[in-house]
Write an enzyme that holds these catalytic residues in place. Sequence first.
Site, mmCIF file in Angstrom:
data_model
loop_
_atom_site.group_PDB
_atom_site.id
_atom_site.type_symbol
_atom_site.label_atom_id
_atom_site.label_comp_id
_atom_site.label_asym_id
_atom_site.label_seq_id
_atom_site.Cartn_x
_atom_site.Cartn_y
_atom_site.Cartn_z
ATOM 1 N N LYS A 160 11.215 3.420 3.148
ATOM 2 C CA LYS A 160 11.262 2.380 4.169
ATOM 3 C C LYS A 160 12.186 2.837 5.303
ATOM 4 O O LYS A 160 13.378 3.075 5.078
ATOM 5 C CB LYS A 160 11.786 1.071 3.576
ATOM 6 C CG LYS A 160 10.872 0.459 2.532
ATOM 7 C CD LYS A 160 9.664 -0.208 3.143
ATOM 8 C CE LYS A 160 8.887 -1.007 2.117
ATOM 9 N NZ LYS A 160 7.722 -1.697 2.712
ATOM 10 N N LYS A 262 -3.611 -5.496 0.740
ATOM 11 C CA LYS A 262 -2.795 -6.236 -0.211
ATOM 12 C C LYS A 262 -3.554 -7.478 -0.645
ATOM 13 O O LYS A 262 -4.166 -8.167 0.187
ATOM 14 C CB LYS A 262 -1.446 -6.620 0.405
ATOM 15 C CG LYS A 262 -0.537 -5.428 0.651
ATOM 16 C CD LYS A 262 0.780 -5.845 1.289
ATOM 17 C CE LYS A 262 1.702 -4.649 1.459
ATOM 18 N NZ LYS A 262 2.941 -4.989 2.199
#
Length: 350
Positions: A160, A262
Amino acid sequence: MRVTFDLFTVHKRFALTISRGTYTENTNIGLKIESEGVEGLGEATPFSVVNGKEKNSEQLQQELEKLIPIIEPFHPLENQEIEGILKQNNVSSSLRAAIDTALYDWLGKKVNLPLWKIWGLNRNRIPPTSVTIGISSPEKAVERVRNWLNFMDAKVLKIKLGSPDGIEADKAMLLAIRQECPNLPLTVDANGGWNLKEAILMSEWLATQNVKYIEQPFAVGEESNLPQLYQRSPLPIFIDESCFNSEDIITYSPSIHGINIKLMKAGGLSEVMRMIAIAKACKLQIMYGCYSDSSLANTALCHLAPYADYLDLDSHLNLIDDPFQGVSLERGRLVLNNLPGLGVKYRNET
Protein backbone atom coordinates in the site's frame (compact mmCIF):
# COMPACT_ATOMS: atom_id res chain seq x y z
CA MET A 1 -37.95 -18.51 1.84
CA ARG A 2 -36.96 -17.23 5.27
CA VAL A 3 -34.25 -14.57 5.61
CA THR A 4 -32.43 -13.93 8.90
CA PHE A 5 -29.21 -12.16 9.81
CA ASP A 6 -26.90 -11.20 12.62
CA LEU A 7 -24.01 -8.80 13.08
CA PHE A 8 -20.51 -9.97 13.90
CA THR A 9 -17.35 -8.00 14.58
CA VAL A 10 -13.96 -9.20 13.32
CA HIS A 11 -10.63 -7.89 14.56
CA LYS A 12 -7.41 -7.66 12.58
CA ARG A 13 -4.29 -9.34 13.87
CA PHE A 14 -2.36 -6.41 12.43
CA ALA A 15 -3.92 -3.00 11.75
CA LEU A 16 -4.04 -1.99 8.08
CA THR A 17 -3.20 1.58 7.02
CA ILE A 18 -4.02 2.84 3.53
CA SER A 19 -4.14 6.34 2.07
CA ARG A 20 -7.64 6.92 3.53
CA GLY A 21 -6.99 5.77 7.11
CA THR A 22 -6.19 2.92 9.50
CA TYR A 23 -8.47 -0.06 10.12
CA THR A 24 -8.35 -2.44 13.11
CA GLU A 25 -11.83 -4.02 13.15
CA ASN A 26 -15.03 -4.26 11.16
CA THR A 27 -18.64 -5.17 11.91
CA ASN A 28 -20.19 -7.24 9.12
CA ILE A 29 -23.57 -8.82 8.52
CA GLY A 30 -24.00 -12.58 8.32
CA LEU A 31 -27.11 -13.45 6.29
CA LYS A 32 -28.97 -16.73 6.13
CA ILE A 33 -31.59 -17.89 3.59
CA GLU A 34 -33.59 -21.00 4.47
CA SER A 35 -36.00 -22.93 2.26
CA GLU A 36 -36.97 -26.59 1.91
CA GLY A 37 -34.66 -27.54 4.76
CA VAL A 38 -31.61 -26.05 3.02
CA GLU A 39 -29.63 -23.08 4.33
CA GLY A 40 -27.61 -20.60 2.25
CA LEU A 41 -25.07 -18.20 3.78
CA GLY A 42 -23.97 -14.74 2.69
CA GLU A 43 -21.96 -11.83 4.04
CA ALA A 44 -22.26 -8.05 3.77
CA THR A 45 -19.16 -5.99 4.60
CA PRO A 46 -19.47 -2.21 4.99
CA PHE A 47 -16.81 -0.43 2.93
CA SER A 48 -15.92 2.98 1.57
CA VAL A 49 -14.23 4.31 -1.54
CA VAL A 50 -14.58 7.96 -0.49
CA ASN A 51 -14.15 9.04 3.14
CA GLY A 52 -17.42 9.99 4.82
CA LYS A 53 -19.72 8.33 2.28
CA GLU A 54 -19.79 4.76 3.53
CA LYS A 55 -22.75 3.04 5.18
CA ASN A 56 -21.96 1.44 8.52
CA SER A 57 -23.34 -1.88 9.71
CA GLU A 58 -26.23 -0.27 11.61
CA GLN A 59 -27.38 1.53 8.46
CA LEU A 60 -27.09 -1.66 6.45
CA GLN A 61 -29.09 -3.47 9.12
CA GLN A 62 -31.90 -0.93 8.89
CA GLU A 63 -31.89 -1.24 5.10
CA LEU A 64 -31.99 -5.03 5.31
CA GLU A 65 -34.86 -5.06 7.80
CA LYS A 66 -37.01 -3.11 5.32
CA LEU A 67 -35.94 -5.37 2.47
CA ILE A 68 -36.62 -8.77 4.02
CA PRO A 69 -40.46 -8.68 3.71
CA ILE A 70 -40.06 -7.78 0.02
CA ILE A 71 -37.84 -10.72 -0.94
CA GLU A 72 -39.08 -13.47 1.41
CA PRO A 73 -42.09 -14.39 -0.81
CA PHE A 74 -39.68 -15.53 -3.54
CA HIS A 75 -38.11 -18.97 -3.95
CA PRO A 76 -34.28 -19.17 -3.84
CA LEU A 77 -34.24 -20.31 -7.47
CA GLU A 78 -35.83 -17.02 -8.58
CA ASN A 79 -32.47 -15.26 -8.54
CA GLN A 80 -33.15 -13.15 -11.63
CA GLU A 81 -36.36 -11.75 -10.17
CA ILE A 82 -34.74 -11.10 -6.80
CA GLU A 83 -31.76 -9.34 -8.40
CA GLY A 84 -34.12 -7.10 -10.36
CA ILE A 85 -36.01 -6.11 -7.22
CA LEU A 86 -32.77 -5.33 -5.36
CA LYS A 87 -31.68 -3.01 -8.17
CA GLN A 88 -35.10 -1.37 -8.41
CA ASN A 89 -34.91 -0.58 -4.70
CA ASN A 90 -31.35 0.76 -5.02
CA VAL A 91 -30.13 -1.70 -2.40
CA SER A 92 -26.53 -1.23 -1.22
CA SER A 93 -24.09 -3.38 -3.17
CA SER A 94 -22.78 -5.19 -0.09
CA LEU A 95 -26.32 -6.30 0.85
CA ARG A 96 -26.94 -7.40 -2.72
CA ALA A 97 -23.71 -9.39 -2.48
CA ALA A 98 -24.86 -11.11 0.72
CA ILE A 99 -28.22 -12.09 -0.76
CA ASP A 100 -26.85 -13.21 -4.12
CA THR A 101 -24.10 -15.25 -2.45
CA ALA A 102 -26.59 -16.92 -0.10
CA LEU A 103 -28.78 -17.87 -3.07
CA TYR A 104 -25.83 -19.55 -4.80
CA ASP A 105 -24.83 -21.30 -1.58
CA TRP A 106 -28.41 -22.55 -1.28
CA LEU A 107 -28.34 -23.82 -4.88
CA GLY A 108 -25.09 -25.70 -4.42
CA LYS A 109 -26.31 -27.33 -1.23
CA LYS A 110 -29.64 -28.20 -2.85
CA VAL A 111 -27.93 -30.14 -5.66
CA ASN A 112 -25.09 -31.29 -3.37
CA LEU A 113 -22.26 -29.81 -5.46
CA PRO A 114 -19.66 -27.10 -4.83
CA LEU A 115 -20.10 -24.00 -6.98
CA TRP A 116 -16.78 -24.48 -8.78
CA LYS A 117 -18.04 -27.86 -10.01
CA ILE A 118 -21.44 -26.48 -11.02
CA TRP A 119 -19.63 -23.87 -13.13
CA GLY A 120 -17.23 -26.46 -14.56
CA LEU A 121 -14.10 -24.69 -13.31
CA ASN A 122 -10.67 -26.09 -12.49
CA ARG A 123 -9.76 -25.17 -8.92
CA ASN A 124 -6.11 -26.02 -9.64
CA ARG A 125 -5.92 -22.91 -11.84
CA ILE A 126 -6.37 -20.51 -8.91
CA PRO A 127 -3.32 -18.19 -8.73
CA PRO A 128 -1.52 -17.52 -5.44
CA THR A 129 -2.96 -14.79 -3.27
CA SER A 130 -0.93 -11.73 -2.43
CA VAL A 131 -0.72 -10.54 1.18
CA THR A 132 -0.91 -6.87 2.08
CA ILE A 133 1.62 -4.54 3.68
CA GLY A 134 -0.04 -1.31 4.81
CA ILE A 135 1.45 2.19 4.83
CA SER A 136 3.97 2.54 7.65
CA SER A 137 7.56 3.37 8.40
CA PRO A 138 10.21 1.29 6.57
CA GLU A 139 11.01 -0.51 9.83
CA LYS A 140 7.40 -1.44 10.58
CA ALA A 141 6.86 -2.49 6.95
CA VAL A 142 9.77 -4.91 7.20
CA GLU A 143 8.37 -6.24 10.47
CA ARG A 144 5.00 -6.83 8.81
CA VAL A 145 6.68 -8.66 5.91
CA ARG A 146 8.45 -10.94 8.38
CA ASN A 147 5.17 -11.60 10.20
CA TRP A 148 3.50 -12.65 6.96
CA LEU A 149 6.43 -14.85 5.90
CA ASN A 150 6.45 -16.52 9.31
CA PHE A 151 2.71 -17.14 8.99
CA MET A 152 2.66 -18.51 5.43
CA ASP A 153 4.66 -19.21 2.30
CA ALA A 154 3.71 -15.91 0.64
CA LYS A 155 4.34 -15.79 -3.10
CA VAL A 156 3.38 -12.15 -3.79
CA LEU A 157 3.36 -9.01 -1.62
CA LYS A 158 0.87 -6.19 -2.15
CA ILE A 159 2.30 -2.86 -0.97
CA LYS A 160 0.00 0.00 0.00
CA LEU A 161 1.49 3.32 -1.12
CA GLY A 162 0.08 6.84 -1.38
CA SER A 163 1.54 7.91 1.96
CA PRO A 164 0.37 11.31 3.25
CA ASP A 165 4.09 12.05 3.67
CA GLY A 166 4.59 11.92 -0.10
CA ILE A 167 6.27 9.74 -2.69
CA GLU A 168 9.68 9.86 -1.01
CA ALA A 169 8.12 8.08 1.97
CA ASP A 170 6.57 5.61 -0.47
CA LYS A 171 9.98 4.93 -2.01
CA ALA A 172 11.70 4.48 1.34
CA MET A 173 9.11 1.96 2.49
CA LEU A 174 9.21 -0.04 -0.73
CA LEU A 175 13.01 -0.09 -0.81
CA ALA A 176 13.10 -1.49 2.73
CA ILE A 177 10.69 -4.24 1.70
CA ARG A 178 12.68 -4.96 -1.43
CA GLN A 179 15.88 -5.28 0.60
CA GLU A 180 14.16 -7.68 2.99
CA CYS A 181 12.85 -9.93 0.19
CA PRO A 182 14.75 -9.16 -3.02
CA ASN A 183 13.10 -11.88 -5.12
CA LEU A 184 9.41 -11.78 -4.23
CA PRO A 185 7.15 -10.15 -6.84
CA LEU A 186 5.40 -7.00 -5.63
CA THR A 187 2.20 -5.25 -6.58
CA VAL A 188 1.40 -1.66 -5.60
CA ASP A 189 -1.91 -0.12 -4.55
CA ALA A 190 -1.98 3.66 -4.07
CA ASN A 191 -5.69 3.73 -3.09
CA GLY A 192 -6.05 7.06 -4.90
CA GLY A 193 -3.15 8.66 -3.06
CA TRP A 194 -1.26 10.22 -6.00
CA ASN A 195 -1.70 13.10 -8.40
CA LEU A 196 -0.81 12.74 -12.09
CA LYS A 197 2.78 13.93 -11.77
CA GLU A 198 3.44 11.63 -8.82
CA ALA A 199 1.83 8.67 -10.58
CA ILE A 200 4.00 9.09 -13.68
CA LEU A 201 7.18 9.43 -11.61
CA MET A 202 6.30 6.46 -9.42
CA SER A 203 5.35 4.24 -12.36
CA GLU A 204 8.76 4.82 -13.91
CA TRP A 205 10.56 4.16 -10.63
CA LEU A 206 8.48 1.15 -9.63
CA ALA A 207 9.20 -0.49 -12.98
CA THR A 208 12.78 -0.94 -11.75
CA GLN A 209 11.65 -2.77 -8.57
CA ASN A 210 10.05 -5.97 -9.95
CA VAL A 211 6.55 -4.55 -9.48
CA LYS A 212 3.83 -6.29 -11.50
CA TYR A 213 1.28 -3.47 -11.74
CA ILE A 214 -0.06 -0.29 -10.12
CA GLU A 215 -3.57 -0.27 -8.70
CA GLN A 216 -5.86 2.76 -8.31
CA PRO A 217 -3.30 5.57 -8.66
CA PHE A 218 -5.95 8.32 -8.61
CA ALA A 219 -8.80 9.13 -6.26
CA VAL A 220 -12.38 8.53 -7.32
CA GLY A 221 -13.41 11.50 -9.46
CA GLU A 222 -9.96 11.94 -10.99
CA GLU A 223 -10.30 9.27 -13.67
CA SER A 224 -9.66 11.88 -16.38
CA ASN A 225 -5.96 11.42 -15.52
CA LEU A 226 -5.98 7.77 -16.58
CA PRO A 227 -5.37 8.29 -20.34
CA GLN A 228 -2.21 10.32 -19.72
CA LEU A 229 -0.84 7.80 -17.24
CA TYR A 230 -1.78 4.95 -19.57
CA GLN A 231 0.38 6.51 -22.28
CA ARG A 232 3.34 7.16 -19.98
CA SER A 233 3.45 4.27 -17.51
CA PRO A 234 5.81 1.34 -18.20
CA LEU A 235 3.67 -0.71 -15.78
CA PRO A 236 0.10 -1.97 -16.22
CA ILE A 237 -2.58 0.20 -14.58
CA PHE A 238 -5.46 -1.42 -12.70
CA ILE A 239 -8.46 0.35 -11.20
CA ASP A 240 -10.35 -0.62 -8.06
CA GLU A 241 -12.42 2.10 -6.40
CA SER A 242 -13.22 3.53 -9.84
CA CYS A 243 -14.74 0.24 -11.03
CA PHE A 244 -17.83 -1.12 -9.30
CA ASN A 245 -19.58 -3.03 -12.04
CA SER A 246 -19.55 -4.06 -15.70
CA GLU A 247 -20.68 -0.64 -16.91
CA ASP A 248 -17.57 0.94 -15.36
CA ILE A 249 -15.36 -1.51 -17.26
CA ILE A 250 -16.70 -0.27 -20.58
CA THR A 251 -16.22 3.36 -19.53
CA TYR A 252 -12.56 3.04 -18.56
CA SER A 253 -11.30 0.09 -20.61
CA PRO A 254 -9.46 2.24 -23.22
CA SER A 255 -7.21 3.72 -20.49
CA ILE A 256 -6.45 0.76 -18.21
CA HIS A 257 -4.87 -2.67 -18.35
CA GLY A 258 -6.91 -4.39 -15.66
CA ILE A 259 -9.62 -4.22 -13.01
CA ASN A 260 -9.95 -5.24 -9.37
CA ILE A 261 -13.23 -7.09 -8.83
CA LYS A 262 -14.55 -7.16 -5.28
CA LEU A 263 -17.66 -9.06 -4.24
CA MET A 264 -18.97 -6.18 -2.13
CA LYS A 265 -18.57 -3.61 -4.89
CA ALA A 266 -20.04 -5.82 -7.60
CA GLY A 267 -23.09 -6.77 -5.58
CA GLY A 268 -22.78 -10.53 -5.85
CA LEU A 269 -21.42 -13.44 -7.84
CA SER A 270 -23.94 -12.85 -10.65
CA GLU A 271 -22.44 -9.43 -11.42
CA VAL A 272 -18.90 -10.75 -10.91
CA MET A 273 -19.52 -13.22 -13.74
CA ARG A 274 -20.73 -10.42 -16.01
CA MET A 275 -17.65 -8.35 -15.13
CA ILE A 276 -15.37 -11.27 -15.96
CA ALA A 277 -16.98 -11.70 -19.38
CA ILE A 278 -16.79 -8.01 -20.25
CA ALA A 279 -13.23 -7.62 -18.97
CA LYS A 280 -12.08 -10.54 -21.07
CA ALA A 281 -13.90 -9.15 -24.11
CA CYS A 282 -12.04 -5.87 -23.55
CA LYS A 283 -8.76 -7.83 -23.24
CA LEU A 284 -8.20 -6.62 -19.67
CA GLN A 285 -6.46 -8.48 -16.88
CA ILE A 286 -8.51 -9.45 -13.84
CA MET A 287 -7.69 -9.44 -10.16
CA TYR A 288 -9.93 -10.11 -7.18
CA GLY A 289 -9.75 -8.11 -3.97
CA CYS A 290 -11.50 -7.83 -0.63
CA TYR A 291 -12.35 -5.47 2.20
CA SER A 292 -12.51 -6.64 5.83
CA ASP A 293 -14.24 -9.79 4.64
CA SER A 294 -14.31 -13.06 6.55
CA SER A 295 -13.67 -16.50 5.11
CA LEU A 296 -17.28 -16.59 3.95
CA ALA A 297 -17.05 -13.81 1.36
CA ASN A 298 -13.50 -14.66 0.31
CA THR A 299 -14.40 -18.31 -0.21
CA ALA A 300 -17.40 -17.27 -2.29
CA LEU A 301 -15.27 -15.18 -4.65
CA CYS A 302 -12.61 -17.87 -4.75
CA HIS A 303 -15.07 -20.15 -6.56
CA LEU A 304 -14.59 -17.89 -9.60
CA ALA A 305 -10.84 -17.49 -9.04
CA PRO A 306 -9.82 -19.80 -11.92
CA TYR A 307 -10.74 -16.84 -14.16
CA ALA A 308 -8.41 -14.43 -12.33
CA ASP A 309 -4.89 -13.36 -13.28
CA TYR A 310 -4.14 -12.13 -9.75
CA LEU A 311 -5.67 -12.66 -6.31
CA ASP A 312 -5.65 -10.41 -3.27
CA LEU A 313 -8.01 -12.34 -1.00
CA ASP A 314 -6.06 -12.12 2.23
CA SER A 315 -8.38 -10.26 4.64
CA HIS A 316 -9.55 -13.41 6.41
CA LEU A 317 -5.94 -14.47 6.96
CA ASN A 318 -5.43 -11.36 9.11
CA LEU A 319 -8.43 -11.97 11.40
CA ILE A 320 -8.10 -13.30 14.93
CA ASP A 321 -11.81 -14.15 15.31
CA ASP A 322 -13.13 -15.23 11.92
CA PRO A 323 -16.44 -17.01 12.70
CA PHE A 324 -16.31 -19.04 9.47
CA GLN A 325 -14.06 -21.60 7.85
CA GLY A 326 -14.01 -22.36 4.15
CA VAL A 327 -11.15 -22.05 1.71
CA SER A 328 -7.84 -23.38 3.05
CA LEU A 329 -4.28 -22.14 2.53
CA GLU A 330 -1.57 -24.31 0.98
CA ARG A 331 1.83 -22.99 -0.11
CA GLY A 332 0.54 -19.46 -0.64
CA ARG A 333 -2.56 -20.57 -2.53
CA LEU A 334 -6.22 -20.68 -1.54
CA VAL A 335 -7.66 -24.16 -2.03
CA LEU A 336 -11.37 -24.87 -2.38
CA ASN A 337 -12.89 -27.95 -0.77
CA ASN A 338 -15.46 -30.43 -2.10
CA LEU A 339 -18.30 -29.43 0.23
CA PRO A 340 -21.55 -28.34 -1.46
CA GLY A 341 -22.34 -24.70 -2.17
CA LEU A 342 -19.70 -22.32 -0.91
CA GLY A 343 -18.11 -25.01 1.22
CA VAL A 344 -18.27 -22.71 4.25
CA LYS A 345 -19.10 -23.72 7.81
CA TYR A 346 -19.27 -21.91 11.11
CA ARG A 347 -15.94 -22.37 12.86
CA ASN A 348 -17.58 -23.96 15.90
CA GLU A 349 -19.53 -26.38 13.68
CA THR A 350 -18.42 -30.01 13.72
